[in-house]
Design an enzyme around this catalytic site. Structure first.
Site, PDB file in Angstrom:
ATOM      1  N   ASP A 271      -4.047   5.917  -2.757  1.00 10.38           N
ATOM      2  CA  ASP A 271      -2.807   5.319  -2.286  1.00 10.38           C
ATOM      3  C   ASP A 271      -2.410   4.188  -3.233  1.00 10.38           C
ATOM      4  O   ASP A 271      -3.042   3.974  -4.279  1.00 10.38           O
ATOM      5  CB  ASP A 271      -2.923   4.862  -0.833  1.00 10.38           C
ATOM      6  CG  ASP A 271      -3.954   3.767  -0.612  1.00 10.38           C
ATOM      7  OD1 ASP A 271      -4.622   3.353  -1.581  1.00 10.38           O
ATOM      8  OD2 ASP A 271      -4.086   3.310   0.533  1.00 10.38           O
TER       9      ASP A 271
ATOM     10  N   SER B  82       0.826  -1.204   0.000  1.00 12.86           N
ATOM     11  CA  SER B  82       0.000   0.000   0.000  1.00 12.86           C
ATOM     12  C   SER B  82       0.863   1.258   0.000  1.00 12.86           C
ATOM     13  O   SER B  82       1.557   1.535  -0.962  1.00 12.86           O
ATOM     14  CB  SER B  82      -0.963  -0.017   1.188  1.00 12.86           C
ATOM     15  OG  SER B  82      -1.833   1.080   1.153  1.00 12.86           O
TER      16      SER B  82
END
Length: 456
Positions: free
Chosen positions: A243, A97
């Site tokens: 993200d 992430s």
């Protein structure tokens, strides 16, 4: 060997120190042993290490006898969707992430994209540790099948809005060179085909494992000007930024100002209740007054849950909630397996702006004025217990309400605080909000900072 890469909700660690291909292979083997999984979906983000780690994970799964559908480069939410879509026993996304470039990890779900409980995750960890010590391959190894569920996923995402009612809007989208670009392009094409009147301005759109513009984490203040400035320079109505694995979406108004997550939760809660009066909305207790006001005004039912995807998803299912949101930009939807998505909230906010004819700055400005908040303030303290005790001693007796669901929440007539330990980092996190009093907010933040840091 103890696997330190297993965290509260997922697997995450530094490459070469906490995890490598051997660890990922063992995690695959451990998942099958602990969960009895016979069919598993695997996807991965754009990081340079992800393809190799995903291959090792798949090798572990198939050597233990599980069949794998490999969906390749994708967002975490596409793994969630595919797990449910294909009726698989589990889904795993190799992703770090927004973590530094030398990190990676795995996000895991069970059948129906249900989150694994802490006990479930512990069982997988123990089985993976056992596999590292010694593993006997299955006499009937599983098969690997490439799969592409994206068309079905796009259809589900687009179903949350009426495309022909979107716009006219000019929207900047910043994929951060993560996984979002290709998936977004398919969504944008589907919207255009159905009549959406949205002009998209793409920024840092192509997936690039070197992350030439930095790791995509729009929650960090230092990363926000690149999107905000581009919104203003391009004359856009608003901006969106994701993200790395795009399970979080962040918003910027037409003046380039970042919109704090709690106001997005309140906005989406009100939008859902306009379409489903009386529905249940799940929220977390870190910052809640704007959200609870929006729910009350629309005649909805508010349910608190601990922050963190496993707790939020469980509460969503238990309460049959139509929507749930966290200030960290995780948004959960009943019609999306009660899972979080970074694409669905983007479309819903566009739909709300189109329906109301109002800008994001206008809508959020009202909430900022009514319920100013501090934003999450992080403290590294030597003794978290002592710091919490000092705050409790100073304010506990004065509070008109207290809630210990997730840290310590103390509520007063005109202000409120939440103080909690991080679930994932060695930090103490403070949030403060008031009823329309920015001066009081600043005073309470200053006093609480001194208490937490031991200066009073």
């Amino acid at each position: 060997m103890t696997l330190s890469c297993f965290k509260a909700y997922d697997v995450r660690g530094k490459l070469g120190r906490d995890l490598d291909a051997n660890v990922l292979r063992a995690i695959g083997q451990g998942l099958v042993a602990a969960r009895g999984a016979r069919s598993v979906v695997v996807g991965r983000d754009v990081r340079a290490s992800s393809e190799r780690l995903a291959a090792a994970l798949i090798d572990g799964l198939t050597s233990a006898g599980a069949d794998v559908r490999d969906i390749g480069l994708c967002g975490t939410e596409e793994v969630y969707f595919a797990t449910d879509h294909y009726g698989a026993d589990a889904g795993l996304c190799v992703t770090a992430s927004h973590n530094p470039i030398d990190y990676n990890g795995v996000k895991l779900v069970g059948a129906g994209a249900r989150p694994l409980s802490p006990a479930d995750l512990d069982a997988v960890r123990e089985a993976a540790e056992a596999a590292l010590a010694g593993f006997a391959p299955s006499p009937a190894p599983g098969d690997v099948t490439p799969a592409d569920p994206r068309d079905a996923y796009v259809e589900r995402v687009v179903s949350f809005v009426e495309p022909g009612a979107l716009g006219p809007l000019k929207v900047l989208v910043n994929a951060g060179n993560g996984a979002a670009g290709p998936t977004f392009d398919r969504i944008a094409a589907a919207l255009a085909k159905a009549g959406a009147r949205v002009e998209w301005v793409r920024l840092h759109h192509a997936p690039d494992p070197s992350f030439p513009n930095g790791i995509p984490n729009p929650l960090l203040p230092e990363n926000q000007p690149v999107t905000g400035d581009a919104v203003v320079a391009q004359g856009c109505d608003l901006g969106l930024a994701w993200d790395g694995d795009f399970d979080r979406c962040f918003f910027f108004d037409h003046e380039g100002r970042f919109v704090p997550g709690e106001y997005v939760v309140a906005l989406l809660a009100g939008a859902f209740l306009a379409r489903a009066p009386g529905a249940t909305i799940v929220h977390e207790p870190r910052v809640e007054w704007a959200t609870r006001a929006a729910i009350a005004a629309a005649g909805g039912r508010a349910v608190r849950a601990r922050s963190g995807h496993a707790f939020m998803k469980a509460a969503m299912r238990d309460a049959d909630a139509v929507y749930g949101g966290e200030m960290s930009a995780h948004h959960y939807f009943r019609r999306f397996m009660s899972c979080d998505s970074g694409m669905i909230p983007a479309l819903l906010v566009l739909a709300h702006l189109s329906a109301t004819g109002r800008g994001l700055a206008d809508l959020v400005g009202e909430m900022r004025a009514a319920f100013p908040s501090s934003g999450e303030i992080n403290f590294r303290v030597a003794d978290a217990e002592a710091a919490i005790a000092r705050v409790e001693a100073r304010f506990g007796a004065e509070a008109c309400a207290r809630d210990d669901l997730d840290g310590m929440s103390l509520e007063f007539a005109d202000w409120r605080l939440n103080l909690r330990r991080s679930n994932t980092e060695p930090l103490l996190r403070l949030n403060v909000e008031t009823r329309g009093d920015a001066g009081l907010l600043a005073a309470r933040v200053a006093e609480l900072t001194a208490l937490i840091e031991g200066m009073e």
